[in-house]
Design a protein around this motif. Sequence first.
Motif, PDB file in Angstrom:
ATOM      1  N   ASP A 174       0.825  -1.204   0.000  1.00  0.00           N
ATOM      2  CA  ASP A 174       0.000   0.000   0.000  1.00  0.00           C
ATOM      3  C   ASP A 174       0.863   1.260   0.000  1.00  0.00           C
ATOM      4  O   ASP A 174       0.545   2.252   0.653  1.00  0.00           O
ATOM      5  CB  ASP A 174      -0.929  -0.012   1.230  1.00  0.00           C
ATOM      6  N   ARG A 175       1.983   1.191  -0.714  1.00  0.00           N
ATOM      7  CA  ARG A 175       2.876   2.351  -0.814  1.00  0.00           C
ATOM      8  C   ARG A 175       3.144   2.625  -2.293  1.00  0.00           C
ATOM      9  O   ARG A 175       3.106   1.706  -3.114  1.00  0.00           O
ATOM     10  CB  ARG A 175       4.210   2.049  -0.099  1.00  0.00           C
ATOM     11  N   PRO A 176       3.425   3.877  -2.649  1.00  0.00           N
ATOM     12  CA  PRO A 176       3.664   4.173  -4.059  1.00  0.00           C
ATOM     13  C   PRO A 176       5.019   3.635  -4.533  1.00  0.00           C
ATOM     14  O   PRO A 176       5.982   3.595  -3.765  1.00  0.00           O
ATOM     15  CB  PRO A 176       3.647   5.701  -4.107  1.00  0.00           C
ATOM     16  N   VAL A 177       5.055   3.209  -5.778  1.00  0.00           N
ATOM     17  CA  VAL A 177       6.323   2.835  -6.398  1.00  0.00           C
ATOM     18  C   VAL A 177       7.074   4.121  -6.708  1.00  0.00           C
ATOM     19  O   VAL A 177       6.523   5.019  -7.315  1.00  0.00           O
ATOM     20  CB  VAL A 177       6.065   2.068  -7.717  1.00  0.00           C
ATOM     21  N   ASP A 178       8.303   4.232  -6.232  1.00  0.00           N
ATOM     22  CA  ASP A 178       9.100   5.400  -6.607  1.00  0.00           C
ATOM     23  C   ASP A 178      10.516   4.945  -6.978  1.00  0.00           C
ATOM     24  O   ASP A 178      10.849   3.764  -6.875  1.00  0.00           O
ATOM     25  CB  ASP A 178       9.106   6.452  -5.494  1.00  0.00           C
ATOM     26  N   ARG A 179      11.303   5.917  -7.421  1.00  0.00           N
ATOM     27  CA  ARG A 179      12.630   5.564  -7.919  1.00  0.00           C
ATOM     28  C   ARG A 179      13.523   4.933  -6.869  1.00  0.00           C
ATOM     29  O   ARG A 179      14.279   4.010  -7.139  1.00  0.00           O
ATOM     30  CB  ARG A 179      13.317   6.804  -8.487  1.00  0.00           C
ATOM     31  N   ALA A 180      13.433   5.451  -5.635  1.00  0.00           N
ATOM     32  CA  ALA A 180      14.286   4.924  -4.566  1.00  0.00           C
ATOM     33  C   ALA A 180      13.979   3.443  -4.327  1.00  0.00           C
ATOM     34  O   ALA A 180      14.889   2.611  -4.191  1.00  0.00           O
ATOM     35  CB  ALA A 180      14.070   5.723  -3.279  1.00  0.00           C
ATOM     36  N   PHE A 181      12.701   3.113  -4.304  1.00  0.00           N
ATOM     37  CA  PHE A 181      12.301   1.714  -4.115  1.00  0.00           C
ATOM     38  C   PHE A 181      12.781   0.852  -5.283  1.00  0.00           C
ATOM     39  O   PHE A 181      13.363  -0.220  -5.090  1.00  0.00           O
ATOM     40  CB  PHE A 181      10.779   1.618  -3.967  1.00  0.00           C
ATOM     41  N   LEU A 182      12.551   1.312  -6.509  1.00  0.00           N
ATOM     42  CA  LEU A 182      12.955   0.528  -7.682  1.00  0.00           C
ATOM     43  C   LEU A 182      14.459   0.298  -7.703  1.00  0.00           C
ATOM     44  O   LEU A 182      14.931  -0.806  -7.997  1.00  0.00           O
ATOM     45  CB  LEU A 182      12.542   1.253  -8.968  1.00  0.00           C
TER      46      LEU A 182
END
Lengths: 196, 196
Positions: A174-182
């Motif tokens: 339930d969290r947005p995909v962002d660059r840091a995660f990717l």
Amino acid sequence: MTDTAATRRSRITPEREAELYEAVLDLLRDVGYDALTMDAVAARTRCSKATLYRQWGSKPELIAKALRHDKPVSLADIDTGSLRGDLNEMVARSDDCQMEKDAALMRGLFHAVHDNPELRQALRNLLIEPELTGLNDLLRRAVERGEVAADNPALEYVVHMMTGAFVARDLIEDRPVDRAFLASYVDAVVLPVLGV
Amino acid sequence: MTDTAATRRSRITPEREAELYEAVLDLLRDVGYDALTMDAVAARTRCSKATLYRQWGSKPELIAKALRHDKPVSLADIDTGSLRGDLNEMVARSDDCQMEKDAALMRGLFHAVHDNPELRQALRNLLIEPELTGLNDLLRRAVERGEVAADNPALEYVVHMMTGAFVARDLIEDRPVDRAFLASYVDAVVLPVLGV
């Protein structure tokens, strides 16, 4: 990127085409696939239905082309000389806001795709197959450079790993995909399993 | 497994409860989340709405419990003594037909989840959190046995890898998830990235 074949056979400028695709995606977010009619597209874009059909053939094709136009990163353009570099470049070109908008669109399409074989086929031809080809080219180059063993069984599952990053982040965490995660996912999962 | 708390406070037998959950899932496959009303559940199951509300509180909770009841494999039950054994057992207990039915259900719920915070919360409490806890316990044991390094950064992404196997197989490859595919994915991706 503009579809040159479509541009050639029409009197629609690339700017007008881009505007029209944006309107189609706005409508798709607002009302969903089933309720999106060619009449609604015509009304919102002030473009005649005759032109829409002549230019795009059908609703599934129009939507698939609009999604392709919207897509922020095309793997086919990326070739930095190393697999790590290619994947880092893919992450670097991603746009956090765009990814959130895409996730919303994809959720809306997920169900429609299974009820509409024509939409599924259009997405497959225009969106999925070109991206799979881009990904496979990128991986083939890594194998040719000797970065990844040709018989590494994970090579055929890179698309599954990447899809999971997007879907599970959104649906389970339930969290947005962002660059840091990717970037962190690529470093922790994709590169190690390929032996890089 | 039957929810013992729910059974205790009701006059509904476990058999009747299972029958009712099956009817709810059939309805969900037939009409989707939005069109599934408590009236329709009452009509199909010949159970009064008063009983449904007393027993399950709300539609999201009823649906989340029906999904939990239907789920063929519970990770919490699995403890073979090795990570490879645990994951193989998870695959072995999966049922190909059940997985196809589940995929159809999940596609139907994917969109509803985002439009219905109450449904999202019920699924999170009743389905997602318990499974995440089961998965984390299984991984923690593997770390304690020394099979996986405690600082392996892939540990927090196992759920993403597994989700991707299901979603990409269905959505991108357009092929059903089956045990042979899952077993091959676990061997090629999940175990190697964890260093097993």
